[in-house]
Design a protein around this motif. Structure first.
Motif, short mmCIF file in Angstrom:
data_model
loop_
_atom_site.label_atom_id
_atom_site.label_comp_id
_atom_site.label_asym_id
_atom_site.label_seq_id
_atom_site.Cartn_x
_atom_site.Cartn_y
_atom_site.Cartn_z
N PHE A 17 0.83 -1.22 0.00
CA PHE A 17 0.00 0.00 0.00
C PHE A 17 0.86 1.27 0.00
O PHE A 17 0.55 2.22 -0.69
CB PHE A 17 -0.96 -0.03 1.19
CG PHE A 17 -1.79 -1.28 1.24
CD1 PHE A 17 -2.78 -1.48 0.29
CD2 PHE A 17 -1.55 -2.27 2.18
CE1 PHE A 17 -3.54 -2.63 0.30
CE2 PHE A 17 -2.30 -3.44 2.20
CZ PHE A 17 -3.30 -3.62 1.25
N LYS A 121 -12.27 10.76 1.96
CA LYS A 121 -11.62 10.81 0.64
C LYS A 121 -11.96 12.11 -0.09
O LYS A 121 -11.11 12.72 -0.73
CB LYS A 121 -12.06 9.59 -0.18
CG LYS A 121 -11.30 9.42 -1.48
CD LYS A 121 -11.71 8.09 -2.12
CE LYS A 121 -11.10 7.94 -3.49
NZ LYS A 121 -11.52 6.66 -4.11
N TYR A 172 3.31 10.09 -2.07
CA TYR A 172 2.72 9.04 -2.92
C TYR A 172 3.19 9.00 -4.36
O TYR A 172 2.87 8.07 -5.11
CB TYR A 172 1.18 9.13 -2.87
CG TYR A 172 0.57 10.43 -3.38
CD1 TYR A 172 0.23 10.57 -4.73
CD2 TYR A 172 0.28 11.49 -2.53
CE1 TYR A 172 -0.36 11.75 -5.20
CE2 TYR A 172 -0.31 12.67 -3.00
CZ TYR A 172 -0.63 12.79 -4.33
OH TYR A 172 -1.21 13.94 -4.79
N LYS A 175 4.87 5.79 -6.27
CA LYS A 175 4.02 4.63 -6.56
C LYS A 175 2.74 5.00 -7.29
O LYS A 175 2.27 4.28 -8.16
CB LYS A 175 3.67 3.88 -5.27
CG LYS A 175 2.93 2.58 -5.52
CD LYS A 175 2.70 1.81 -4.22
CE LYS A 175 1.78 0.63 -4.44
NZ LYS A 175 2.44 -0.55 -5.00
N TYR A 176 2.15 6.14 -6.93
CA TYR A 176 0.82 6.47 -7.45
C TYR A 176 0.81 7.63 -8.45
O TYR A 176 -0.24 7.96 -8.99
CB TYR A 176 -0.12 6.77 -6.28
CG TYR A 176 -0.29 5.59 -5.36
CD1 TYR A 176 -1.15 4.54 -5.69
CD2 TYR A 176 0.43 5.48 -4.17
CE1 TYR A 176 -1.30 3.43 -4.87
CE2 TYR A 176 0.30 4.39 -3.33
CZ TYR A 176 -0.57 3.36 -3.68
OH TYR A 176 -0.71 2.28 -2.87
N LYS A 179 -2.14 10.06 -9.04
CA LYS A 179 -3.43 9.45 -8.66
C LYS A 179 -3.63 9.46 -7.13
O LYS A 179 -3.52 8.44 -6.46
CB LYS A 179 -3.52 8.04 -9.24
CG LYS A 179 -3.44 8.04 -10.78
CD LYS A 179 -3.59 6.66 -11.37
CE LYS A 179 -2.40 5.75 -11.17
NZ LYS A 179 -1.25 6.01 -12.02
N ARG A 180 -3.92 10.63 -6.62
CA ARG A 180 -4.10 10.77 -5.17
C ARG A 180 -5.25 9.88 -4.68
O ARG A 180 -5.19 9.33 -3.57
CB ARG A 180 -4.36 12.23 -4.80
CG ARG A 180 -4.35 12.46 -3.29
CD ARG A 180 -4.79 13.86 -2.90
NE ARG A 180 -3.78 14.87 -3.16
CZ ARG A 180 -3.95 16.18 -2.87
NH1 ARG A 180 -5.08 16.60 -2.32
NH2 ARG A 180 -3.00 17.06 -3.15
N ALA A 181 -6.27 9.72 -5.49
CA ALA A 181 -7.42 8.90 -5.07
C ALA A 181 -7.00 7.45 -4.79
O ALA A 181 -7.45 6.84 -3.82
CB ALA A 181 -8.51 8.93 -6.14
N ASP A 182 -6.11 6.93 -5.63
CA ASP A 182 -5.65 5.55 -5.42
C ASP A 182 -4.82 5.44 -4.14
O ASP A 182 -4.88 4.44 -3.41
CB ASP A 182 -4.80 5.08 -6.61
CG ASP A 182 -5.62 4.92 -7.88
OD1 ASP A 182 -6.87 5.10 -7.81
OD2 ASP A 182 -5.04 4.61 -8.94
N TYR A 183 -4.05 6.47 -3.88
CA TYR A 183 -3.24 6.51 -2.65
C TYR A 183 -4.14 6.56 -1.41
O TYR A 183 -3.89 5.86 -0.43
CB TYR A 183 -2.32 7.73 -2.72
CG TYR A 183 -1.71 8.21 -1.42
CD1 TYR A 183 -0.78 7.42 -0.72
CD2 TYR A 183 -2.03 9.46 -0.90
CE1 TYR A 183 -0.21 7.89 0.48
CE2 TYR A 183 -1.46 9.93 0.28
CZ TYR A 183 -0.57 9.14 0.97
OH TYR A 183 0.00 9.60 2.13
N ASP A 185 -7.23 5.40 -1.22
CA ASP A 185 -7.80 4.05 -1.09
C ASP A 185 -6.80 3.10 -0.43
O ASP A 185 -7.17 2.28 0.41
CB ASP A 185 -8.20 3.51 -2.47
CG ASP A 185 -9.43 4.20 -3.03
OD1 ASP A 185 -10.23 4.75 -2.24
OD2 ASP A 185 -9.61 4.19 -4.27
N ALA A 186 -5.55 3.20 -0.83
CA ALA A 186 -4.50 2.35 -0.25
C ALA A 186 -4.30 2.69 1.23
O ALA A 186 -4.17 1.79 2.08
CB ALA A 186 -3.18 2.54 -1.01
#
Ligand code: MN3
Length: 206
Positions: A17, A121, A172, A175-176, A179-183, A185-186
């Motif tokens: 994550f 979020k 982030y 890795k991301y 894409k802050r949204a994916d971070y 979620d992680a």
């Protein structure tokens, strides 16, 4: 002299994550830089050197004006990151044994974990540029989700953070990327809800 607090887990403990490289740079370089600049700002202010960084950012008005911005940014950076490292751990869900009170509080305020995550979020994605997203107990005792800019700490507003996430790109980007949204979620997979519960009980104790 302020120092980076010891991390009580390895850089790869939050994989997949939060990746090990990000942890290594974030903890080892970024947090260290806040410490170095905070210590430099306080160099000629011996009366402030015995105060904790939390005390300093909780009462910025008492910090001399010529170093107030430096203490706000670098003291805040130190306080926020020290707090952040402690609330990260895998596999400590809101249903875990040590999270009873925070589960009640979350479900009381947001109805469910899912609705809390959705609201959190939204605020995290709404922080423009660099900053943080927090779950706090505000100065009227209410549970609130708030964003802060840069390294501003909720403590400066009289709020007590229960959990928070760094949304600076340095937290982030490796890795991301964008894409802050994916971070976010992680991030929901690495919240140490037992620690968040402790934070809530500490606030209630006062
Ligand atoms: Mn950071």
């Amino acid at each position: 002299m302020h120092e980076v607090p010891k991390l009580d887990y390895s850089f790869d403990a939050l994989e997949p994550f939060v990746d090990a490289k990000t942890m290594e740079i974030h903890y080892g370089k970024h947090h260290q830089a806040y410490i170095d600049k905070l210590n430099a700002a306080l160099e000629n202010y011996s009366e402030l050197q015995n105060k904790s960084a939390e005390e300093l950012v909780s009462d910025l008005e008492s910090v001399p004006e010529e170093i107030r911005t430096a203490v706000r940014n670098h003291g805040g950076g130190h306080v926020n990151h020290s707090f952040f490292w402690k609330i990260l751990k895998k596999d400590v869900s809101l249903d875990s044994e040590g999270a009873k009170e925070i589960k009640e509080a979350i479900c009381g305020e947001f109805n469910s974990l899912e609705e809390f995550q959705k609201a959190f979020k939204e605020v995290a994605l709404g922080v423009f540029g660099s900053g943080w997203c927090w779950l706090v107990v505000d100065n009227s005792g209410e549970l609130k989700i708030v964003g802060t800019k840069n390294q501003d700490s909720p403590l400066s507003e009289g709020s007590k953070p229960l959990l928070g996430v760094d949304v600076w790109e340095h937290a982030y980007y490796l890795k991301y990327q964008n894409k802050r949204a994916d971070y976010i979620d992680a991030f929901f997979n690495v919240i140490n809800w037992a620690k968040v519960n402790e934070n809530l009980l500490d606030v209630r104790k006062g």
